[in-house]
Write an enzyme that holds these catalytic residues in place. Structure first.
Site, PDB file in Angstrom:
ATOM      1  N   ASP A 134       0.985  -1.268  -0.173  1.00 37.40           N
ATOM      2  CA  ASP A 134       0.093  -0.062   0.088  1.00 37.40           C
ATOM      3  C   ASP A 134       1.085   1.175   0.035  1.00 37.40           C
ATOM      4  O   ASP A 134       0.183   2.183   0.012  1.00 37.40           O
ATOM      5  CB  ASP A 134      -0.897  -0.010   1.185  1.00 37.40           C
ATOM      6  N   ASP A 463     -10.183  -6.332  11.340  1.00 34.47           N
ATOM      7  CA  ASP A 463     -10.282  -7.771  11.689  1.00 34.47           C
ATOM      8  C   ASP A 463     -11.335  -8.272  12.663  1.00 34.47           C
ATOM      9  O   ASP A 463     -12.007  -9.155  12.382  1.00 34.47           O
ATOM     10  CB  ASP A 463      -8.774  -8.315  12.281  1.00 34.47           C
TER      11      ASP A 463
END
Length: 746
Positions: A134, A463
């Site tokens: 990223d 998550d």
């Protein structure tokens, strides 16, 4: 016979001593709350007793949730050797590795993680490794490109000699071969591979020092033209196939570099957005039925971890068909001595994770987790041939998954749940154009990515949120703790990095609590079990605990300054309640640390850091969420700095000018001022403030590193608290003292 033996076994763990202590602590907490109620009923309203009552009620509620979680611990033991003896074709697995910043996450760390994954004890033609960059870093791409050549030596070497540690930087720590082989051939191979790794390491280091970023500068035939004249936050999609396995079991696994398109006009949803791009790209290129994701610093420590996971997934459908994901614990190597910063979470994984496994299953922790692809795509249990809740049409698929017809077909195939998955025919390059399309920053517009399918958006702890949504649909999860541990990483070795991580967790968890995905709603309107709801409430309220704990920490200095008390005095029998609670609670904590093989020093460090995390990091996590709810600013995903080698325990906390240190320093100063005033001014009644003094002393011990930091200016700026922090804390402490004196005068 091999086909009839179970691939896994479930064992109930009996912990009668822990159960008895849990009940005793809960009874004492209720007794303390009852004592407050009686005081309020007999003596009327009191601000002091009301605050104590509210705080202790919250502590009782949190402990009740903890008891529910820990009540039925279980363990799963898997038998991968039995799986290998069965005449079945092993399923394919797509592996996701995420990195975001080449400075905070040095490429050499990612390289070692990738090398350990490529050397797994699993058919290499069934593995595909995707690296999401990223940061769109030419340095990261260059390091991975150079890694391929070394992997051709490293992977065969590991499998030939059954090397246990398959991250080179750990394996080559010692100058002599750490292996049972002593043959001349092994010695020769070991030296050859070691020289190869040193050469790779040297190239990466040289490139980092010189900041090489173009084909001409490197001069090694690696095409970096795609990285020229780009900005890390504004660039097109870059997908590079670094290595393609030609369906040969003894070659390297697929290795694919992915840097998704970014634009300043689009929100990129941090790690969750990157994971969804990897999901779509992998769905087009390899479309394995199972996905393993790891952080860039969590290397494989047990090369058979995939076989262990498949031992669960490959169990007959009538047994474990509702297992959505398999989570392994986060374990660490070379952490600060005795877990100085309390971030190795050994006790939490051993007691809480195993307890939650006896419910609907452990939370998704963001790394070291195996997912069914169809679960990520929004499938419900027991609907193995249908899309999501039973509807399947081309329009529905495109509405949810995007306008790519090629990807829509791969998604439909994923729902059909074949044993081995689907490997698209032909070379990977055939689908590169479609892969670039689904990695564009505007592809998700008008779809349900991040809301119903894929990794969920709306929290910096994507998550836990994703795991919650999965379990809301009725899926269960399993926790496998292997020996040796499946994955190893490096815990933050600096206090600032540790607190930053804790702050991000606290704010992200609270975002989930105050969203439409609140576990209470998931239980009322979904399939989340009520005990599992209690488990989620326990973790999602971490940040909220900062408020009652900070309030409770202010009560002892208030009482010592105003010559009052909120605890029972020595003349009351009720004084046995808080004393017994203190002794039994800490005895239980000590027992847990001893049972998990940790030292008394580790127990104390975790107790101390529990106060520091709660009153410093978690408090600012709450503040960030409040600002977001008020629309003042958005929460920011802060990448935790990764160390190339965990630093040695320096014996001192390190500080900077972060405002997170102000609350802790203020609490310390207040306890010192209050203790000084109580010693100078004799109390009205003998023994009336004994427990308040003990509490203040306890808090001073917890924040002792802050006290040392106030007197260590000459030993380096990072070891001493900045003057600005001390001045701010001193001002807050003096203001509190003035307010205390004002209340006594009124």
């Amino acid at each position: 016979m091999a086909n009839t033996l179970p691939l896994y076994e479930k064992t109930i763990i009996k912990r009668p001593t822990q159960r008895a202590l849990d009940i005793a602590i809960f009874f004492l907490l209720l007794s303390l709350v009852s004592y407050r109620l009686l005081l309020l009923f007999n003596h009327g309203f009191s601000h002091l007793q009301t605050i104590a009552f509210l705080c202790e009620s919250w502590f009782s509620f949190v402990w009740f949730l903890a008891v529910i979680i820990k009540w039925n611990p279980v363990d799963y033991k898997t038998y991968p050797q039995r799986l290998l003896k069965r005449e079945v074709e092993l399923p394919a697995v797509d592996i996701f590795v995420t990195t975001a910043d080449p400075v905070l996450e040095p490429p050499i760390i990612t390289v070692n993680t990738v090398l350990s994954l490529m050397a797994l004890d699993y058919p290499t033609n069934k593995l595909s490794c995707y690296i999401s960059d990223d940061g769109c870093s030419a340095m990261t791409f260059y390091a991975l490109s150079e890694t391929v050549n070394f992997a051709k030596m490293w992977v065969p070497f590991c499998k030939k000699y059954e090397v246990e540690i398959r991250a080179p930087f750990r394996y080559f720590l010692n100058d002599s071969p750490m292996h049972f082989h002593s043959s001349p051939q092994f010695q020769h191979d070991w030296k050859t591979v070691k020289v190869g790794y040193e050469r790779l390491e040297g190239k990466i280091k040289e490139a980092e020092e010189n900041r090489l970023c173009s084909h001409e500068e490197i001069g090694l035939g690696i095409d970096l033209a795609a990285f020229s004249n780009i900005h890390t936050k504004h660039h097109p999609t870059i997908i590079k196939i670094l290595w393609e396995n030609k369906d040969v079991s003894d070659e390297l696994p697929h290795l694919i570099y992915v840097s998704r398109e970014k634009s300043l006009k689009h929100h990129h949803q941090n790690k969750a957005g990157a994971m969804n791009v990897l999901t779509r790209v992998s769905g087009l290129l390899t479309n394995a039925p199972y996905i393993l994701n790891v952080d860039c610093d969590m290397f494989v420590n047990n090369p058979q971890v995939v076989l262990h996971a498949m031992s669960v997934f490959c169990t007959p459908k009538d047994d474990l068909e509702d297992i959505g994901y398999i989570q392994s614990p986060q374990c660490f190597y070379d952490g600060p001595e005795d877990d100085r910063y309390g971030n190795q979470l050994v006790v939490i994984f051993e007691y809480f994770a195993r307890g939650i496994m006896g419910l609907q299953g452990p939370f998704y922790c963001g790394t070291g987790c195996f997912h069914r692809r169809k679960v990520i795509y929004g499938q419900f249990p027991h609907h193995t041939t249908h899309f999501m809740d039973g509807k399947a049409s081309e329009q529905e698929i495109m509405k949810s998954f995007g306008y790519s017809k090629t990807f829509g077909k791969s998604a439909i195939y994923a729902f059909e749940e074949t044993t081995c998955g689907h490997l698209p025919k032909g070379p990977l390059s055939n689908n590169l154009e479609a892969a670039n399309q689904v990695a564009s920053c505007g592809y998700e517009i008008g779809t349900t990515w991040g809301s119903k399918i894929g990794w969920m958006y709306g929290s910096t702890t994507e998550d836990v949120l994703t795991g919650l949504v999965i379990q809301k649909r009725g899926w269960r999860s399993i926790y496998i703790a292997l020996d040796p541990p499946a994955f190893l990483g490096c815990a933050p070795s600096q206090l600032v990095a540790s607190l930053t991580q804790q702050k991000r967790w606290a704010s992200g968890l609270l975002q989930v609590l105050f969203s439409k995905h609140c576990p209470i709603f998931a239980t009322l309107f979904g399939k989340l079990q009520w005990k599992q709801c209690a488990a989620y409430l326990w973790i999602l309220t971490w940040g909220l605990r900062s408020i009652p704990e900070l309030s409770y920490a202010l009560l002892p200095p208030y009482c010592l300054i105003t010559d009052s008390s909120f605890f029972p005095t020595v003349e009351e029998r009720a004084i046995l309640i808080p004393i017994s609670l203190f002794i039994i609670y800490n005895s239980q904590q000590l027992l847990q640390y001893k049972e998990t093989g940790q030292s008394i020093r580790a127990w104390w460090n975790n107790q101390r850091m529990g106060r520091v995390n709660t009153m410093c990091a978690w408090l600012f996590g709450v503040w960030n969420v409040v600002l977001k709810l008020l629309g003042v600013r958005e929460t920011v995903f802060e990448v935790t700095k990764k160390e190339t080698g965990c630093e040695a325990d320096l014996g001192h906390f390190t500080f900077d000018e972060s405002p997170m240190f102000v609350p802790g320093t203020t609490i310390l100063l207040l306890q010192l001022i209050a203790l000084l005033m109580s010693f100078i001014r004799p109390p009205k009644r003998s023994g009336s403030s004994v427990l308040e003094v003990i509490c203040s002393v306890w808090l001073v011990l917890c924040f002792w590193p802050f006290l040392k930091g106030m007197f260590m200016f000459g030993k380096g700026r990072s070891y001493g608290l900045p003057f600005s922090t001390i001045y701010k804390s001193g001002a807050f402490a003096l203001l509190f003292v003035l307010l205390c004196q004002t209340t006594t005068m009124i």
